[in-house]
Write an enzyme that holds these catalytic residues in place. Structure first.
Site, short mmCIF file in Angstrom:
data_model
loop_
_atom_site.label_atom_id
_atom_site.label_comp_id
_atom_site.label_asym_id
_atom_site.label_seq_id
_atom_site.Cartn_x
_atom_site.Cartn_y
_atom_site.Cartn_z
N LYS A 151 0.87 -1.17 0.00
CA LYS A 151 0.00 0.00 0.00
C LYS A 151 0.92 1.23 0.00
CE LYS A 151 -4.41 0.96 2.22
NZ LYS A 151 -5.21 1.12 1.02
N1 PXG Z 1 -7.48 -2.54 -3.20
C1 PXG Z 1 -6.90 -1.32 -3.17
C2 PXG Z 1 -6.10 -0.86 -4.32
C3 PXG Z 1 -7.04 -0.51 -2.03
O1 PXG Z 1 -6.45 0.68 -1.98
C4 PXG Z 1 -8.42 -2.25 -1.04
C5 PXG Z 1 -8.21 -3.00 -2.18
C6 PXG Z 1 -9.19 -2.85 0.10
O2 PXG Z 1 -8.30 -3.27 1.12
P1 PXG Z 1 -8.73 -3.32 2.63
O3 PXG Z 1 -7.53 -3.78 3.37
O4 PXG Z 1 -9.13 -1.92 3.01
O5 PXG Z 1 -9.85 -4.26 2.73
C7 PXG Z 1 -7.84 -0.97 -0.95
C8 PXG Z 1 -8.05 -0.12 0.26
C9 PXG Z 1 -10.73 5.26 -0.58
C10 PXG Z 1 -9.48 4.54 -0.20
O6 PXG Z 1 -10.77 6.50 -0.46
C11 PXG Z 1 -9.40 3.16 -0.28
C12 PXG Z 1 -8.20 2.51 0.06
C13 PXG Z 1 -7.13 3.26 0.45
C14 PXG Z 1 -7.23 4.61 0.53
C15 PXG Z 1 -8.39 5.28 0.23
O7 PXG Z 1 -11.68 4.60 -1.00
N2 PXG Z 1 -8.09 1.20 -0.04
#
Ligand code: PXG
Length: 293
Positions: A151
């Protein structure tokens, strides 16, 4: 009261929380982050988020100046300072202040930031009726480069796809990898259901291995839904029985239309509903207590 933000061991108001213009997180997107949720006084899967943060740091050869336990305390303490029970938590670790060159050896102290705030969700209507997404022309970056499993602060790949979603008037965009397989969305993982089997792409195709995704796989297995991690194409999404997205911010949200094609009858399906319901229960019962009795 202004929110209190953790920056390198000290707390600042929103107005006073600042980093240097020479921080390589700002200059180069050189760093990593996490997005975490707290529900009813409990932080959901905090250990998993912290582990992913430290794995990403290892991937970019960044030594986080805190132990994992200290980082857990930073998260809990910031939540307590802000008297939050339900919150969105953003942890950021950047390479820190250097010079204008790329060389990370010029950055001696990583910057550690923890922001906790109230969460803004997708409108309730989308959870009940499902949402419409589009496929982005922008491809997910290849795992051989900036691996999507990290990330990283380099989210331009996702932001460019998000711009495509915005232009199409859709809340999310689906990304393909360079082999034309569906990988994930800009900030969510993707699941389809076909013939009662729940299918989601495996990590190696180039996804962020979502904490929500993993929780959903566990839940599905527990409630007797067969799960397969395998690649699929855009066509298999069009012809799926059901589709939904998962993420920390979105939780689990049904998708009912992709690139103008209705998914089945265009209504959230039974497996999606079962899993969404089970997830809502899970977040109530599980988590690290912010205010232990
Ligand atoms: N794929 C990507 C590329 C992400 O950034 C997820 C999947 C889901 O992962 P988690 O661990 O949260 O279940 C993410 C998570 C937003 C935002 O504003 C979303 C994420 C990060 C920052 C902002 O929607 N993502």
């Amino acid at each position: 009261m202004s929110i209190q933000i953790y920056v390198n061991g000290q707390y600042f108001s929103k107005e006073e929380a600042k980093i240097s213009v020479f921080d390589h997180g700002f200059l180069y997107g050189d760093g990593i982050f996490e997005g975490i949720r707290a529900y009813g006084g409990k932080v959901f899967r905090l250990k998993e988020h912290i582990d992913r943060l430290y794995d990403g740091a290892r991937g970019i050869m960044l030594d986080i100046p805190l132990t994992k336990q200290e980082m857990v305390e930073v998260v809990l303490e910031t939540l307590r300072k802000n008297e939050l029970k339900d919150a969105y938590i953003r942890l950021v670790v950047s390479r820190g202040t250097g010079d204008l060159g790329l060389d990370p050896r010029k950055c001696s102290n990583p910057t550690v930031i923890c922001i906790t705030d109230k969460i803004v969700l997708y409108p309730e209507k989308l959870y009940n009726e499902g949402m419409e997404i589009v496929t982005a022309a922008t491809r997910r970056n290849r795992p051989e480069g900036v691996n999507p499993q990290m990330k990283s602060l380099n989210y331009l790949n996702n932001i460019m796809a998000k711009i495509e979603a915005n232009l199409a008037g859709a809340p999310e965009a689906m990304l393909l990898n360079t082999e034309d397989y569906v990988v994930e969305c800009t900030g969510d993982n993707i699941f389809i259901v076909k013939d009662d089997v729940l299918i989601t792409p495996p990590p190696y195709v180039g996804i962020l291995v979502g904490i929500t995704r993993n929780a959903i796989i566990e839940l599905a297995e527990k409630i007797g839904v067969k799960v397969e991690e395998k690649v699929f194409t855009r066509y298999e999404v069009f012809t799926a029985d059901e589709c939904f997205l998962s993420g920390t911010a979105a939780e689990a949200i049904p998708v009912v239309k992709v690139d103008g094609r209705l998914i089945a009858d265009g209504k959230p399906g039974p497996v999606t509903k079962k899993i969404t319901g089970a997830f809502k229960e899970l977040i109530k019962t599980e988590g690290t207590e912010i205010y232990p009795k």
